[in-house]
Design an enzyme around this catalytic site. Structure first.
Site, PDB file in Angstrom:
ATOM      1  N   PHE A   1      -5.069  -3.822   2.602  1.00  0.00           N
ATOM      2  CA  PHE A   1      -4.845  -2.399   2.850  1.00  0.00           C
ATOM      3  C   PHE A   1      -4.086  -1.821   1.668  1.00  0.00           C
ATOM      4  CE2 PHE A   1      -2.622   1.284   4.562  1.00  0.00           C
ATOM      5  CZ  PHE A   1      -3.640   1.919   5.253  1.00  0.00           C
TER       6      PHE A   1
ATOM      7  N   GLU B   1       1.492   3.472  -4.160  1.00  0.00           N
ATOM      8  CA  GLU B   1       1.195   3.783  -5.561  1.00  0.00           C
ATOM      9  C   GLU B   1       2.518   3.870  -6.309  1.00  0.00           C
ATOM     10  OE1 GLU B   1      -1.208   7.260  -6.016  1.00  0.00           O
ATOM     11  OE2 GLU B   1      -2.674   6.579  -4.515  1.00  0.00           O
ATOM     12  N   PRO B   2       2.452   3.898  -7.645  1.00  0.00           N
ATOM     13  CA  PRO B   2       3.711   3.984  -8.410  1.00  0.00           C
ATOM     14  C   PRO B   2       4.584   5.162  -7.964  1.00  0.00           C
ATOM     15  CG  PRO B   2       1.899   3.489  -9.884  1.00  0.00           C
ATOM     16  CD  PRO B   2       1.296   3.705  -8.533  1.00  0.00           C
TER      17      PRO B   2
ATOM     18  N   SER C   1       8.170   4.694  -0.279  1.00  0.00           N
ATOM     19  CA  SER C   1       8.665   5.283   0.967  1.00  0.00           C
ATOM     20  C   SER C   1       8.085   6.681   1.159  1.00  0.00           C
ATOM     21  CB  SER C   1      10.191   5.353   0.940  1.00  0.00           C
ATOM     22  OG  SER C   1      10.747   4.064   1.083  1.00  0.00           O
TER      23      SER C   1
ATOM     24  N   ASP D   1       2.512   1.625  12.629  1.00  0.00           N
ATOM     25  CA  ASP D   1       3.203   1.570  13.922  1.00  0.00           C
ATOM     26  C   ASP D   1       2.743   0.348  14.721  1.00  0.00           C
ATOM     27  OD1 ASP D   1       4.652   3.809  13.498  1.00  0.00           O
ATOM     28  OD2 ASP D   1       3.434   5.135  14.758  1.00  0.00           O
TER      29      ASP D   1
ATOM     30  N   ARG E   1       3.692  -3.265  12.548  1.00  0.00           N
ATOM     31  CA  ARG E   1       5.087  -3.634  12.277  1.00  0.00           C
ATOM     32  C   ARG E   1       5.631  -4.771  13.136  1.00  0.00           C
ATOM     33  NH1 ARG E   1       6.149   2.085  11.188  1.00  0.00           N
ATOM     34  NH2 ARG E   1       5.815   2.115   8.942  1.00  0.00           N
TER      35      ARG E   1
ATOM     36  N   GLU F   1       6.219  -2.599   4.554  1.00  0.00           N
ATOM     37  CA  GLU F   1       5.783  -1.944   5.813  1.00  0.00           C
ATOM     38  C   GLU F   1       6.848  -0.968   6.314  1.00  0.00           C
ATOM     39  OE1 GLU F   1       2.057  -4.256   7.172  1.00  0.00           O
ATOM     40  OE2 GLU F   1       3.383  -3.558   8.721  1.00  0.00           O
TER      41      GLU F   1
ATOM     42  N   THR G   1      10.573   0.568   4.498  1.00  0.00           N
ATOM     43  CA  THR G   1      11.897  -0.031   4.292  1.00  0.00           C
ATOM     44  C   THR G   1      12.696   0.142   5.575  1.00  0.00           C
ATOM     45  OG1 THR G   1      12.916   2.013   3.543  1.00  0.00           O
ATOM     46  CG2 THR G   1      11.891   0.628   1.843  1.00  0.00           C
TER      47      THR G   1
END
Lengths: 385, 261
Positions: free
Chosen positions: A122, A126-127, A131, A239, A242, A363, A365
Site C-alpha cells: 500500500f 510521500e516525501p 503525518s 482504522d 491498526r 501507520e 505516529t
C-alpha cells in the site's frame, strides 16, 4: 488469560507459532544482519495458507477478519517483527480492493494474494506527506485509456518485492485530498520503477523502498471505488489495519518478555540467578502486565472492527498506541535485564528493541493517533453539551 | 499411483519414564507425536502423489487416540486413513504388527508403493518395514535417501550406506523405508488442518480384517518384553595421556589385560 478464541482461531494461531519457531527462528538473525528479503519464509507462509487468512472465502481465502490477522501477526512478531510486517503489508495492499473493489477486480487480484503467489503493498506516504497524509503530490491524470501516474512514493513496505500496489494519487489536483483516488498498479507496468531501498534501524528483513512513477499508464479498470474517495478510503483502511500493528507490538513484547525471563533464570550473579532478585522480578512483572494489557486491548479492538462497527478510529488508535508504547518499554527493559549480553547481537533482545521503535511511528505516529483520540473526546463532549 | 504410508504414534519425548512396578512406559503427561521418521515417509508419499497423481493412504495400528496421528497426516496431504484398532492387537511385537499391517494393505487391493519410516523412536527396531515386504511377498529397499525414478511397475532409488549410496532398481509394488535425507517434511496448511478435522477415518479390527486372533497382538507375537529397565550409569572415563602413539599403546595394553584382544 483465556481470550475464548474459536477452534479455527486457535488453529491459525498455533500454526503461525509453529512456522515462526521452526522456520523463522533459525534464520531471523541472518535476515536482520544481511537485510535480506525473507522470500523463503514468504513461501512457507503461503504453503501454510497464511495469506488466505484475511481474504474472503469466495476469492480462495479463509474469510478471517481483523482478529485472525492479529493472531498471525502476534505469533510471527514474537519471533521476527520484520517478517510479520512483510506479511501484514500484503494484507494492507489488498484491503482497499477487498472493501471497494468490483467483483471483477477481486477475481483478478485476490486469488494470487491469497495463495501467496504475489505480495501486495500500500502506498500513500510521500516525501511531503507523512503525518500530513493529505499533502500528497503524486498525480493520476485521466487520459485516453486510463490514468497517467507521475510522482514518488516513499518508505513503501514490500516496495520492489510486491506485485500488486494500491497507490493513492490525485486524480483531481485542484481538489487536494478530495481529489485523491486509490488505484491498483501492477509491478512491471511501464513507467513504474523503484528508487532506493532504505537501510533501517529495525525490521531490517522487510523491504522499504521508493516507488517512482514517470508517465506510468494504468488501465482505467484499476481504479478502486469512486474517484475522489482515495483519502477517505485510506483513512478507513488504517482504522481497520491498526489493530494489526498493535498485535505486532504484542507479539514483539511477548518475545522480549520471554527472552528476558529465560536470561534472568539462567544468569547467575552474587551466587544466585538474577530472577531471584526483587528488582528484576518487578521489572519482569511490569513487562508481563504491559504485554497482557496490550493483548487484551488489541483483541478487543480487533473484535470491535470485526463486529462491523462503523467508526473504529478511536478504538483501533488506542490499541495501536498502547501496544506499541508497551512494546518499546518492554524491549528496552528486556535489554536492561540481559545487561551487556542483551546489547550484543548474539542475543535476540537488541534486535527486538530496534524493531520496536517503528511501531510508534508507522501507520500513524502515536502523536497523530493521540490527536485523533482527543478529537473524538472533544466531539463527544460537544454532543453531550 | 496408489501410495500407502505406514506410520506409528509415539511418545514425543526422549526422556521416557518407566513404571518400576509394571515395567511399562509412563504415558501420562507426555504428548503423542507421529514417529519423526514416518513424517519423511508421509512427505515422500505426498510428493509422489503431487508429481504422478493418485492417492496416499495412511495406515496405523494403535489405540483409538492414534487417530490424531492419522488426522495430522491428512493435514499434511494424505487422502485416506485407516486406523487398525482392536483389543486383540494389543501387545504386538514387530512380527504381529507387520502381519496386521499386511492384512490391511491386502484389503486395500491396489497399491504400487508402500513407504515406512526407517525405524521408530520408541521401539527402534527397524523391523516392521522388511517384515511387511516379506509377508506381502514383494521387494524391499531400506534407508532410501532419494527416489530417482518411479513409473509403471519400476522403481529406482538411492539406498543410503555408510559412506555413500547404492542405486537400486526394483519392480513395483515394493516396500521402502526412508531415511531423513530424502526430504524436508512440510508444515501443515490451514486448509489441510480444516480438512483433516472433518475427514472420515475408517477403523478396522480383527473382524474387518478377517484375521485369526491368534495371529495378532500378544498371542501372535513370537517375542515378548520380559523386563524394561534403565541401564546403570557408570561414570568411569579415563583420559589417556601422551602422544597419539603412546595413547594407542596404552589402550592396547588395557584391552589385552582385560582379555578383550
Amino acid at each position: 488469560m483465556d481470550y475464548f478464541l474459536t477452534e479455527q482461531q486457535k488453529t491459525i494461531k498455533s500454526l503461525a507459532r509453529r512456522i515462526a519457531e521452526e522456520r523463522i527462528l533459525p534464520v531471523r538473525a541472518e535476515l536482520d544482519e544481511k537485510e535480506e528479503f525473507p522470500w523463503g519464509i514468504v513461501k512457507d507462509l503461503a504453503d501454510a495458507d497464511m495469506f488466505r487468512v484475511f481474504v474472503p472465502e469466495e476469492h480462495e481465502g479463509l474469510g478471517g477478519g481483523c482478529l485472525e490477522l492479529c493472531l498471525v501477526m502476534e505469533e510471527l512478531s514474537r519471533v521476527c517483527s520484520g517478517v510479520a510486517v512483510t506479511y501484514a503489508a500484503s494484507a494492507l495492499g489488498c484491503m482497499t480492493l477487498m472493501e471497494y473493489g468490483t467483483d471483477e477486480q477481486k477475481k483478478k487480484f485476490l486469488p494470487d494474494i491469497a495463495g501467496g503467489k504475489k505480495l501486495g503493498a500500500f502506498a500513500i506516504t510521500e516525501p511531503t506527506a507523512g503525518s500530513d497524509a493529505s499533502n500528497i503530490k503524486t498525480t493520476a491524470e485521466k487520459v485516453e485509456g486510463g490514468y497517467l501516474l507521475n510522482g514518488t512514493k516513499q518508505f513503501i513496505t514490500n516496495g520492489g518485492e510486491a506485485e500488486i500496489y494500491t497507490v493513492i494519487a490525485l486524480t483531481d489536483k485542484s481538489r487536494g485530498a478530495r481529489g485523491a483516488s486509490a488505484i491498483i498498479v501492477e509491478k512491471d507496468t511501464p513507467g513504474f520503477t523503484f528508487g532506493k531501498k532504505e537501510k533501517k534501524l529495525g525490521i531490517r528483513t522487510s523491504a522499504t523502498r521508493e516507488l517512482v512513477f514517470k508517465n506510468c499508464l494504468v488501465p482505467e479498470e484499476n481504479l478502486l471505488g469512486k474517484p475522489g474517495l482515495g483519502f477517505i478510503q485510506a483513512m478507513r483502511l488504517f482504522d481497520r489495519s491498526r489493530p494489526g500493528i498493535g498485535a505486532q507490538a504484542v507479539g514483539l513484547a511477548q518475545g522480549a518478555l520471554e527472552a528476558a525471563t529465560d536470561y534472568a533464570q539462567e544468569r547467575v550473579q552474587f551466587g544466585q540467578p538474577i530472577i531471584t532478585m526483587p528488582v528484576v522480578q518487578h521489572m519482569l512483572a511490569d513487562m508481563a502486565i504491559q504485554v497482557e494489557a496490550a493483548r487484551a486491548l488489541v483483541y478487543a479492538a480487533a473484535r470491535y472492527v470485526d463486529s462491523g462497527a462503523r467508526n473504529v478510529t478511536e478504538e483501533s488508535a488506542m490499541a495501536k498506541v498502547f501496544a506499541s508504547d508497551a512494546a518499546m518499554k518492554v524491549t528496552v527493559d528486556a535489554v536492561q535485564i540481559c545487561g551487556g549480553s542483551g546489547y550484543m547481537r548474539d542475543y535476540p533482545v537488541e534486535k527486538m528493541m530496534r524493531d520496536a521503535k517503528i511501531l510508534q511511528i508507522y501507520e500513524g505516529t502515536n502523536q497523530i493517533l493521540r490527536n485523533a483520540i482527543a478529537v473524538n473526546l472533544r466531539k463527544r463532549k460537544a454532543r453531550t453539551a | 499411483m496408489n501410495i500407502v504410508v505406514c506410520l506409528k504414534q509415539v511418545p514425543g519425548t526422549t526422556e521416557v519414564k518407566i513404571d518400576p512396578q509394571t515395567n511399562t512406559l509412563i504415558r501420562q503427561g507426555i504428548e503423542n507425536i507421529i514417529n519423526p521418521f514416518d513424517t519423511y515417509a508421509i512427505e515422500e508419499g505426498v510428493r509422489l502423489k503431487e508429481k504422478h497423481g493418485g492417492k496416499v493412504t495412511v495406515i496405523t495400528m494403535g489405540p483409538s487416540q492414534a487417530e490424531a496421528a492419522l488426522r495430522e497426516a491428512i493435514s499434511l496431504g494424505a487422502d485416506e486413513a485407516v486406523l487398525l484398532s482392536d483389543r486383540a492387537f494389543a501387545g504386538a511385537d514387530t512380527w504381529a504388527t507387520a502381519y496386521t499391517l499386511s492384512c490391511a494393505i491386502k484389503k486395500l487391493e491396489k497399491f504400487d508403493i508402500i513407504i515406512c519410516g526407517r525405524q521408530t523412536i520408541d521401539g527402534d527396531t527397524g523391523q516392521v518395514g522388511p517384515e511387511l515386504a516379506e509377508m506381502l511377498d514383494i521387494p524391499f529397499v531400506a534407508y532410501v535417501g532419494q527416489i530417482e525414478e518411479i513409473k509403471d511397475g519400476y522403481l529406482r532409488v538411492r539406498r543410503m550406506v555408510e559412506e555413500g549410496h547404492e542405486v537400486i532398481e526394483t519392480t513395483l509394488p515394493a516396500v521402502i523405508t526412508v531415511a531423513k535425507e530424502i526430504n524436508v517434511p512440510r508444515l501443515p496448511s490451514l486448509r489441510g488442518i480444516m480438512k483433516s478435522k472433518s475427514a472420515a477415518i475408517q477403523t478396522w479390527g480383527i473382524r474387518e480384517l478377517g484375521v485369526d486372533q491368534s495371529m495378532v497382538g500378544l498371542s501372535g507375537s513370537s517375542t515378548q518384553v520380559i523386563k524394561v529397565f534403565f541401564p546403570q550409569r557408570v561414570h568411569q572415563a579415563e583420559m589417556l595421556e601422551g602422544d597419539l602413539e603412546k595413547q594407542v599403546d596404552t589402550l592396547i595394553d588395557r584391552l589385552r589385560n582385560a582379555g578383550l584382544c
